[in-house]
Every structure is written in C-alpha cells, then in structure tokens.
Write a protein that holds these residues in place. Sequence first.
Motif, PDB file in Angstrom:
ATOM      1  N   UNK A 290       4.016   5.488  -1.835  1.00  0.00           N
ATOM      2  CA  UNK A 290       3.054   5.294  -0.752  1.00  0.00           C
ATOM      3  C   UNK A 290       3.460   4.243   0.257  1.00  0.00           C
ATOM      4  N   UNK A 291       4.496   3.477  -0.039  1.00  0.00           N
ATOM      5  CA  UNK A 291       4.935   2.410   0.853  1.00  0.00           C
ATOM      6  C   UNK A 291       5.407   2.973   2.192  1.00  0.00           C
ATOM      7  N   UNK A 292       4.991   2.335   3.293  1.00  0.00           N
ATOM      8  CA  UNK A 292       5.390   2.780   4.637  1.00  0.00           C
ATOM      9  C   UNK A 292       5.706   1.543   5.472  1.00  0.00           C
TER      10      UNK A 292
ATOM     11  N   UNK B 265      12.713   4.983   0.060  1.00  0.00           N
ATOM     12  CA  UNK B 265      12.218   6.349  -0.027  1.00  0.00           C
ATOM     13  C   UNK B 265      11.615   6.786   1.306  1.00  0.00           C
ATOM     14  N   UNK B 266      11.337   8.068   1.381  1.00  0.00           N
ATOM     15  CA  UNK B 266      10.663   8.644   2.553  1.00  0.00           C
ATOM     16  C   UNK B 266       9.213   8.931   2.191  1.00  0.00           C
ATOM     17  N   UNK B 267       8.311   8.423   3.004  1.00  0.00           N
ATOM     18  CA  UNK B 267       6.875   8.635   2.808  1.00  0.00           C
ATOM     19  C   UNK B 267       6.337   9.414   3.992  1.00  0.00           C
ATOM     20  N   UNK B 268       5.680  10.538   3.721  1.00  0.00           N
ATOM     21  CA  UNK B 268       5.065  11.346   4.782  1.00  0.00           C
ATOM     22  C   UNK B 268       3.563  11.127   4.754  1.00  0.00           C
ATOM     23  N   UNK B 269       3.050  10.529   5.816  1.00  0.00           N
ATOM     24  CA  UNK B 269       1.620  10.234   5.913  1.00  0.00           C
ATOM     25  C   UNK B 269       0.949  11.382   6.662  1.00  0.00           C
ATOM     26  N   UNK B 270       0.090  12.101   5.967  1.00  0.00           N
ATOM     27  CA  UNK B 270      -0.559  13.274   6.569  1.00  0.00           C
ATOM     28  C   UNK B 270      -1.944  12.960   7.113  1.00  0.00           C
ATOM     29  N   UNK B 271      -2.512  11.841   6.704  1.00  0.00           N
ATOM     30  CA  UNK B 271      -3.819  11.410   7.211  1.00  0.00           C
ATOM     31  C   UNK B 271      -3.677  10.002   7.762  1.00  0.00           C
ATOM     32  N   UNK B 272      -4.113   9.745   8.987  1.00  0.00           N
ATOM     33  CA  UNK B 272      -3.936   8.400   9.544  1.00  0.00           C
ATOM     34  C   UNK B 272      -4.743   7.372   8.782  1.00  0.00           C
ATOM     35  N   UNK B 273      -4.166   6.197   8.626  1.00  0.00           N
ATOM     36  CA  UNK B 273      -4.833   5.055   8.019  1.00  0.00           C
ATOM     37  C   UNK B 273      -4.707   3.914   9.008  1.00  0.00           C
ATOM     38  N   UNK B 274      -5.693   3.106   9.141  1.00  0.00           N
ATOM     39  CA  UNK B 274      -5.742   2.077  10.179  1.00  0.00           C
ATOM     40  C   UNK B 274      -4.413   1.337  10.286  1.00  0.00           C
TER      41      UNK B 274
ATOM     42  N   UNK C 262       0.516  -2.138  -3.264  1.00  0.00           N
ATOM     43  CA  UNK C 262      -0.138  -2.943  -2.233  1.00  0.00           C
ATOM     44  C   UNK C 262       0.797  -4.037  -1.731  1.00  0.00           C
ATOM     45  N   UNK C 263       1.573  -4.603  -2.628  1.00  0.00           N
ATOM     46  CA  UNK C 263       2.469  -5.693  -2.246  1.00  0.00           C
ATOM     47  C   UNK C 263       3.630  -5.271  -1.380  1.00  0.00           C
ATOM     48  N   UNK C 264       3.987  -3.972  -1.387  1.00  0.00           N
ATOM     49  CA  UNK C 264       5.174  -3.522  -0.644  1.00  0.00           C
ATOM     50  C   UNK C 264       4.795  -2.452   0.387  1.00  0.00           C
ATOM     51  N   UNK C 265       3.969  -2.868   1.346  1.00  0.00           N
ATOM     52  CA  UNK C 265       3.718  -2.072   2.550  1.00  0.00           C
ATOM     53  C   UNK C 265       2.885  -0.810   2.313  1.00  0.00           C
ATOM     54  N   UNK C 266       2.003  -0.778   1.335  1.00  0.00           N
ATOM     55  CA  UNK C 266       1.117   0.374   1.179  1.00  0.00           C
ATOM     56  C   UNK C 266       0.147   0.426   2.349  1.00  0.00           C
TER      57      UNK C 266
ATOM     58  N   UNK D 165     -16.788   2.810   3.204  1.00  0.00           N
ATOM     59  CA  UNK D 165     -15.879   3.871   2.764  1.00  0.00           C
ATOM     60  C   UNK D 165     -15.930   5.096   3.670  1.00  0.00           C
ATOM     61  N   UNK D 166     -17.099   5.405   4.231  1.00  0.00           N
ATOM     62  CA  UNK D 166     -17.204   6.563   5.129  1.00  0.00           C
ATOM     63  C   UNK D 166     -16.348   6.383   6.372  1.00  0.00           C
ATOM     64  N   UNK D 167     -16.111   5.128   6.755  1.00  0.00           N
ATOM     65  CA  UNK D 167     -15.286   4.840   7.925  1.00  0.00           C
ATOM     66  C   UNK D 167     -13.848   4.509   7.555  1.00  0.00           C
ATOM     67  N   UNK D 168     -13.512   4.648   6.260  1.00  0.00           N
ATOM     68  CA  UNK D 168     -12.126   4.471   5.855  1.00  0.00           C
ATOM     69  C   UNK D 168     -11.849   3.318   4.917  1.00  0.00           C
ATOM     70  N   UNK D 169     -12.836   2.500   4.598  1.00  0.00           N
ATOM     71  CA  UNK D 169     -12.618   1.375   3.698  1.00  0.00           C
ATOM     72  C   UNK D 169     -12.086   1.858   2.344  1.00  0.00           C
ATOM     73  N   UNK D 170     -11.057   1.222   1.854  1.00  0.00           N
ATOM     74  CA  UNK D 170     -10.365   1.502   0.583  1.00  0.00           C
ATOM     75  C   UNK D 170      -9.464   2.738   0.631  1.00  0.00           C
ATOM     76  N   UNK D 171      -9.380   3.396   1.786  1.00  0.00           N
ATOM     77  CA  UNK D 171      -8.485   4.555   1.872  1.00  0.00           C
ATOM     78  C   UNK D 171      -7.034   4.072   1.965  1.00  0.00           C
ATOM     79  N   UNK D 172      -6.157   4.784   1.288  1.00  0.00           N
ATOM     80  CA  UNK D 172      -4.751   4.381   1.255  1.00  0.00           C
ATOM     81  C   UNK D 172      -3.876   5.615   1.133  1.00  0.00           C
ATOM     82  N   UNK D 173      -2.576   5.382   1.175  1.00  0.00           N
ATOM     83  CA  UNK D 173      -1.617   6.474   0.994  1.00  0.00           C
ATOM     84  C   UNK D 173      -1.057   6.503  -0.419  1.00  0.00           C
ATOM     85  N   UNK D 174      -1.675   5.785  -1.344  1.00  0.00           N
ATOM     86  CA  UNK D 174      -1.094   5.687  -2.680  1.00  0.00           C
ATOM     87  C   UNK D 174      -1.083   7.052  -3.371  1.00  0.00           C
TER      88      UNK D 174
END
Length: 592
Positions: free
Chosen positions: A57-59, A107-116, A284-288, A297-306
């Motif tokens: 999930x690191x980006x 690694x290569x991480x493909x983010x399909x949903x935007x995160x802030x 979380x420590x390495x660019x998640x 949460x409805x507005x994105x709180x706690x959402x991640x690419x993990x």
Amino acid sequence: MSAGLQTMKMSALVISATTLTVLALAPARAQTSNNVIYLHQAWSQDDREWYHHFSQGSAIIAYDIYLNLEVAGGQDLFRSDANSVRYGLVPEPANRANPDALPIGISKETLTTPIKGWPVGDYVGMTCAACHSGQLKYKGKVIHIDGGGNNAIDMQGLTRALDDALKTTLTDAAKFDRLAGRLRASSPEAKDKLRKRVESESQRAHDYAIQQVTTRYPWGPGRMDALALIFNRALASLPGILENSTIAVAPTKPPFLWNAPHGLWTQWRGTVQDPIKRNVQESIGVFLPLDLSAKSPAEGLFQSSVPILNLQRAEDQLERLAPPSWPEDILGKIDRDKAKKGKALFVEHCASCHNVWPYRWTEPNKNGKRYVLVGLTPITYVGTDRGQFETIRPFSIAGELGNSLSKELLPEFRGKPLLPSGEFMSAISFAVTDAAVRKLNLTEAQRLDLNGYREPSATWPLEDVYKAGPRDGVWATAPFVHNGSVPNLYEMLIPAAERTKKFYLGGDFDPVRVGLDTKATSGTFLMDTTLPGNSNAGHSFENRPLGNGVVGPLLPDDDRWALVEYLKSIPEEAGRVTPFGGPPETSSSQKP
C-alpha cells in the motif's frame, strides 16, 4: 541469552525435535544467482520474488516520475543500481514480480480510489523486504538472507536524497526538461501539468524528510527509529496535529522475521500480538496513503490503500520461512563437539528467556493454536538502551485540535483531550484496519485466519520489557541487540564495559566472532555507542548479582567460544520450518 529470568509462565510441554521438524531435504546452500548465494530457507523462487516486490500500500511518488527522475547532483537516474546501492537497497534483475527491475523492497502500487493527497494512479512504494531482506559480504561472496535485517539500508540518506532530487528537478531547467523528454511531455501544456505533479510529489517527500527522519545524530545504515516514524505519521503529520510530533532519536535495527508469526509476542518491546494490525502499523510508517483529517468516515476518515490480503499472504509466507543455516562451504566448518558443549551452556544460562528448539509453547487457545513462548525481559533487568521507551511522548493530543478524529475512536477513547500515545496509536491502527477489512466481507473463519487465530492476551507486560525470542539463525543478523550496538556474538558474552565502543556499520562479515569485524574499515558509517540511543550497555556477563544489566556470570573464554559455536550451528537442519499453531501431532493445532 539472558539467564535465570522468565516473565511468563512456561508450558511444561515436551516435544521431540523429530516430530516438530518440517524439513525440506536440501543443503544449507540452495542456489547461486547473479553472484548472490541464496541459502535454503524453504521458500520457492516465486515466494522470494513476490515477497521482494509485493505492494503493502505504500505510495511515495508517482511511478513514472520515479522511473525517470535524476539524482540531484548528476544525470544518473535515481532508480539506477548504483544509486540504489548507495543507500543500501539491493538491486535485482527483472522477473515476473518485478518487470521493471526495481531493487528489493521497492514495489509498484496502483491506487484506484483517491485518498486525500494521493490522486488515482501508479506509485512507487516501499515494502517489508527493503528492511527485512539482507546480505552478508565475505571475501567477495554475497550471501542473501530472506527475513533478516538489511544492515545496509540508509533510510535517512535515501529519504533526503529523494527530497533533493525532486527539489533540484524543479529548480534546474535542464534537469526538468530531461525528465519531461523522457515522459514525452513536449508541449507547454504538458510541461506545465508535469511541473504541477512534480511539485506535489516534492512537497510530500519534503514533508516526510523534515518531519519524520530529522534527528540530532544520524542513525547510520541498518537502523531506523521505526516506532517514531509510525507514531509521527499517525498521531502528528496525517491528522495535522504537529504538537504530537516526536524526534526519532531511538534507532533500532529491523528484527529478523523467521519464527515471528509463531511467537506469542512480537516487536522489540513485546507489545503486539495481532499480525495484521502489526503489519498495518508498519505500512503507516512507510508512506501508506491514509486519511486521518477528514471529519467523518463518510468523508474518508480512516480510508487507506492498505491491501489487507497482501499483508496476510506475507504473513502466511513468513510462517513457513526457515531460519538460515550456517553455510560451512563458505564460512568454515562448525566444530560439532564445541557446539554440543555450547548448547549445554545455552540451556543453562540463556534458554529460560530465549527458548531452544523444539521450543516451549503456550497451551492451545480456543482455536486450538499454540504459540512459541518468548521471554519478556524487563529493561531494569537486561539493562540495554532504553531509548525505545523514552522517544515517544507519554500522552498525545486526541481531543480539541483532533476532535473529528477523537470522536470516531472506540467508545473508551472518545472525547478525551489527551490519550496515552500508545493507546491512541493502537486505536487509530484498529480503526484503519477495521475500515479496510470491512470492505472484504470476510466470513468469521476468514477473520480468524487473518488475525493468526489469536486471542487477545489477558496479561500484558506490567513494565517496560524487551522480547527475547529463539536464537535460531541469529548468526546472520549482526550487529546485535535491538539498536545494533554490539558488533558480534562474542561480545554479547563478555562484560558490557569491555565491548567495542566504536565500529563501522555496513562492513564485511567476520565468521570467527560472528558479526561485524571491529578492526575493519570496510563499513560506511562509524557507530559511536556513547551517543544517545546507541548504548551497548546491558546483557552483560560478569560476576555481579543478576539484574541491573547483568544476565549471567563471568564466563571462561572457552565457554564463550563454545556458545558462539552453538549459535553458528542452529538451526541444525537446513530448511527447518516451525509448524504454525503448534506440534503436528495435535491435529487441532494445525493451520487449515
């Protein structure tokens, strides 16, 4: 190798080594590829290649920019093998898991949903193997150790070099034009769009460099204050509560990972049991990419690419990773008689904390799983550097400035202006993990498997402790103790006051004292154990009462060498894998 202390009740279980052994019949030296020697650790080539490059999930920055970015001071590509080696990353040829020939742990991480802060797209990220796959160098030979610590990786240098490369690209017109040419951005509109992208990526990298890895004293290769990196991102930078920031002044070396999924406790401080929450915290420590500043949460709180299932596969593979066996054809023959004497000494002086094959195990839990008992040794007893317990603020702001975050935590944490930093971190990692797991719609059986069939412990350490696990394969993990302040195994067995106070990190392997050669200058960084966070006190063998840093009596030199020989000899069978869940003769203890 602490003696006479066990902070947990040990099981009386006696298991034969023959019954517990899962042994692939192969030599300690499994294969040689591209001048690198791979030891037999029970992984297939596919296992190894996937682990080296899977996404957790690191980006860090956009993937196309990374592939084409130049170093700050020249025209060489940042991703070049030469530049990767400069910062301790290990080059690897292209393969199915790594078509672009990225170094191990990238690694290569493909983010399909935007995160802030992270738009949709492909990113380059860091993964476990960057810090947990290492190499030993001896007489021109390179020995690869999967799951061992990378004693060459320079996290501070790598992070700052990336920051410099991006900033220089924005200020050096010729450098920017070369990047634009590689990315085929030829029109003014295309160049303007690229510049805005680079500015965004540069700001993210710069924030990490100044907020996460700024310290008074450099860590040096193979060490990083991982705890502070994680806490700073989760409690300070991502939620925008910079008052919670802490200075990363307690560097530790990455621990080896074989047998980690089997242990009752993990981490240097013995404070974590759930494998997925542990792995999420590391991400979380390495660019998640992670949103900790949205209002709900409805507005994105706690959402991640993990990617939870990737983390689970990594854990599953580590369950069947064997500790490396000493390659006698490269490093010299083991004196088996001396090792036998050393084993008796280890049982006498060390095994009460460190355990010894076939290990002492917990009783089966309600899921029928047993775990390897590890010693939880109070810092007041073992006496090693206590920086790990002092670098993190005792309390962090949770309410007021972080009110939107605070009100979404578990009920016991809501609305409080301050929380113990450890509990606050645990609450956030639980919320992030839970948000990611809910998307998977797992069955109860799948949830049990995901969490390693663990039950929350009813008994937590009552004081600050360091974990003392089994030592199989420890010969390949120098330098020693949690902060890498002891250069070799021999010096782990002498009075602490007599240890080498300055030695070079990142140098050649010493097969005699087993570790780093204290007389060599082949390393890249002079380790000074008199500086804060670098102490090599404690775990001392001397004629004083046990405790306060003394773990055993003053040993005759012959006994020290016998113990070193024993530690070289374990595991005694190449490719020996500890069965997950406990002894195989108990059918309910087998992982399905």
